[in-house]
Design an enzyme around this catalytic site. Structure first.
Site, PDB file in Angstrom:
ATOM      1  N   TYR A 164       0.835  -1.205   0.000  1.00  0.00           N
ATOM      2  CA  TYR A 164       0.000   0.000   0.000  1.00  0.00           C
ATOM      3  C   TYR A 164       0.868   1.253   0.000  1.00  0.00           C
ATOM      4  O   TYR A 164       0.538   2.250  -0.663  1.00  0.00           O
ATOM      5  CB  TYR A 164      -0.932   0.009   1.217  1.00  0.00           C
ATOM      6  CG  TYR A 164      -1.790   1.259   1.300  1.00  0.00           C
ATOM      7  CD1 TYR A 164      -2.614   1.632   0.244  1.00  0.00           C
ATOM      8  CD2 TYR A 164      -1.773   2.060   2.443  1.00  0.00           C
ATOM      9  CE1 TYR A 164      -3.397   2.775   0.328  1.00  0.00           C
ATOM     10  CE2 TYR A 164      -2.561   3.199   2.525  1.00  0.00           C
ATOM     11  CZ  TYR A 164      -3.371   3.557   1.465  1.00  0.00           C
ATOM     12  OH  TYR A 164      -4.146   4.688   1.539  1.00  0.00           O
ATOM     13  N   ARG A 216       1.202   6.715  -6.909  1.00  0.00           N
ATOM     14  CA  ARG A 216       0.029   7.564  -7.131  1.00  0.00           C
ATOM     15  C   ARG A 216       0.374   9.036  -6.946  1.00  0.00           C
ATOM     16  O   ARG A 216       0.062   9.865  -7.806  1.00  0.00           O
ATOM     17  CB  ARG A 216      -1.097   7.156  -6.168  1.00  0.00           C
ATOM     18  CG  ARG A 216      -2.293   8.091  -6.220  1.00  0.00           C
ATOM     19  CD  ARG A 216      -3.500   7.570  -5.454  1.00  0.00           C
ATOM     20  NE  ARG A 216      -3.254   7.325  -4.043  1.00  0.00           N
ATOM     21  CZ  ARG A 216      -4.222   6.997  -3.170  1.00  0.00           C
ATOM     22  NH1 ARG A 216      -5.468   6.852  -3.591  1.00  0.00           N
ATOM     23  NH2 ARG A 216      -3.938   6.779  -1.897  1.00  0.00           N
ATOM     24  N   ARG A 249     -11.495  13.297   2.105  1.00  0.00           N
ATOM     25  CA  ARG A 249     -12.458  12.426   2.772  1.00  0.00           C
ATOM     26  C   ARG A 249     -13.764  12.302   1.980  1.00  0.00           C
ATOM     27  O   ARG A 249     -14.459  11.296   2.080  1.00  0.00           O
ATOM     28  CB  ARG A 249     -12.763  12.947   4.175  1.00  0.00           C
ATOM     29  CG  ARG A 249     -11.553  13.011   5.091  1.00  0.00           C
ATOM     30  CD  ARG A 249     -10.935  11.655   5.341  1.00  0.00           C
ATOM     31  NE  ARG A 249      -9.751  11.753   6.196  1.00  0.00           N
ATOM     32  CZ  ARG A 249      -8.957  10.746   6.479  1.00  0.00           C
ATOM     33  NH1 ARG A 249      -9.193   9.555   5.977  1.00  0.00           N
ATOM     34  NH2 ARG A 249      -7.908  10.920   7.244  1.00  0.00           N
ATOM     35  N   GLU A 273     -14.249  -1.090   6.322  1.00  0.00           N
ATOM     36  CA  GLU A 273     -14.238   0.239   5.707  1.00  0.00           C
ATOM     37  C   GLU A 273     -15.567   0.417   4.994  1.00  0.00           C
ATOM     38  O   GLU A 273     -16.100  -0.536   4.408  1.00  0.00           O
ATOM     39  CB  GLU A 273     -13.064   0.351   4.730  1.00  0.00           C
ATOM     40  CG  GLU A 273     -12.980   1.677   3.992  1.00  0.00           C
ATOM     41  CD  GLU A 273     -11.701   1.791   3.159  1.00  0.00           C
ATOM     42  OE1 GLU A 273     -10.611   1.636   3.742  1.00  0.00           O
ATOM     43  OE2 GLU A 273     -11.808   2.028   1.942  1.00  0.00           O
TER      44      GLU A 273
END
Length: 319
Positions: free
Chosen positions: A122, A129, A195, A306
């Site tokens: 990750y 990214r 978010r 999640e």
């Protein structure tokens, strides 16, 4: 909605398909836990569709929004390089199609919690990214799109994304440190997402697109090993994001009215989490009644669940 309903309606702008019956072009390679049968999270088209392809990126646009997908084999590259290349291709496709404003991204990362060459995958993904965002001149920090990153057990790096003509309004959660401000203990490059975002398209409607949300307060994971407590903390974070959305728009969003996808690390947690969602939000609430439950690894090893969500309501953005 079900696969049968999508087939009977007009073709959607794009969709995420869950379960064995989902059409191959939209299927996500993660096990569907509930409800039984195929499930499709479809984004309805608002006008005639135009389709295109640039390299590995397939996209469909309706004049206001674009939905795209690409799958990248990281063999011979490594995850960091594969992620960088994937996002470079994504940004090139958005530019060519004329939808430069990336609003929402779904990232499905094989073996997301495994360590390779001394670094968790990750964290390798985050390096690739962020590098692509910065090189393309896209907001990698404040103003980044909503996003999630879930772990598959194998397969390709799969990315699905939603973009628009104009930038969306990024939202943060006052209970949490913005992800792009995480300390270095969470990796050499911070995650690139907000978010949530609010997106208006001039039709008198506002979309709320909520990133994958978990049991994190500040930047710390909370309640390790306790899925019920993690669910309660996650719902508190979702409610805070909805409150932030209500403060920045006239749309009257509510937690109970969100369309939710719940990712569970352990399938054995399905029933306690489903029961907890019903107890917290009501059995007849849209969020509890329509929730989709999927098995996936979460970006932090200690996190057990999640929840991502979206909603659409009448209104406009404020200030």
């Amino acid at each position: 909605m079900t696969a049968a309903r999508v087939a009977a309606d007009a073709p959607p702008l794009g969709a995420l398909g869950w379960g064995a019956s989902a059409p191959a072009e939209i299927a996500v390679d993660l096990p569907l836990l509930a409800p039984a049968g195929g499930r499709i999270d479809a984004w309805p088209a608002r006008a005639a569709l135009r389709r295109g392809r640039l390299g590995d990126v397939h996209w469909c646009a309706d004049g206001q929004r674009l939905f795209g997908r690409l799958d990248v084999d990281e063999a011979g590259l490594g995850l960091e390089q594969a992620t960088w290349r994937a996002y470079r291709a994504l940004f090139a496709a958005l530019q060519e199609a004329g939808y430069p404003a990336l609003q929402r991204v779904w990232n499905f990362v094989p073996r997301i919690n495994d360590d390779e060459a001394g670094l968790e995958r990750y964290r390798q993904f985050n390096i690739g990214r962020q590098r692509a965002f910065l090189e393309a001149g896209h907001a990698a920090f404040e103003g980044a799109p909503a996003a999630c990153a879930l772990g598959a057990r194998g397969g390709a790096l799969s990315i699905r994304f939603l973009a628009g003509r104009q930038p969306a309004l990024a939202l943060e959660n006052p209970r949490q440190v913005p992800a792009w401000r995480y300390s270095e203990r969470f990796g050499p490059r911070s995650p690139t997402f907000s978010r949530a975002v609010l997106a208006a398209d001039g039709t008198g409607q506002v979309d709320l697109l909520v990133s994958g949300t978990a049991s994190i307060v500040g930047e710390a994971s909370c309640h390790p090993g306790d899925v019920r407590a993690q669910l309660a903390e996650t719902l508190a974070n979702l409610r805070a994001v909805v409150d932030a959305a209500r403060a920045r728009s006239t749309a009257r969003f509510a937690l109970e009215q969100l369309d939710c996808t719940v990712y569970l690390r352990d399938p054995a947690d399905l029933e306690p989490v489903r029961a907890g969602l019903v107890a917290a939000l009501g059995a007849s609430s849209r969020a509890a009644a329509n929730a989709v439950y999927v098995q996936a690894d979460i970006c932090r090893r200690e996190l057990l669940l999640e929840i991502e969500a979206h909603a659409r309501a009448e209104g406009e953005l404020c200030g």
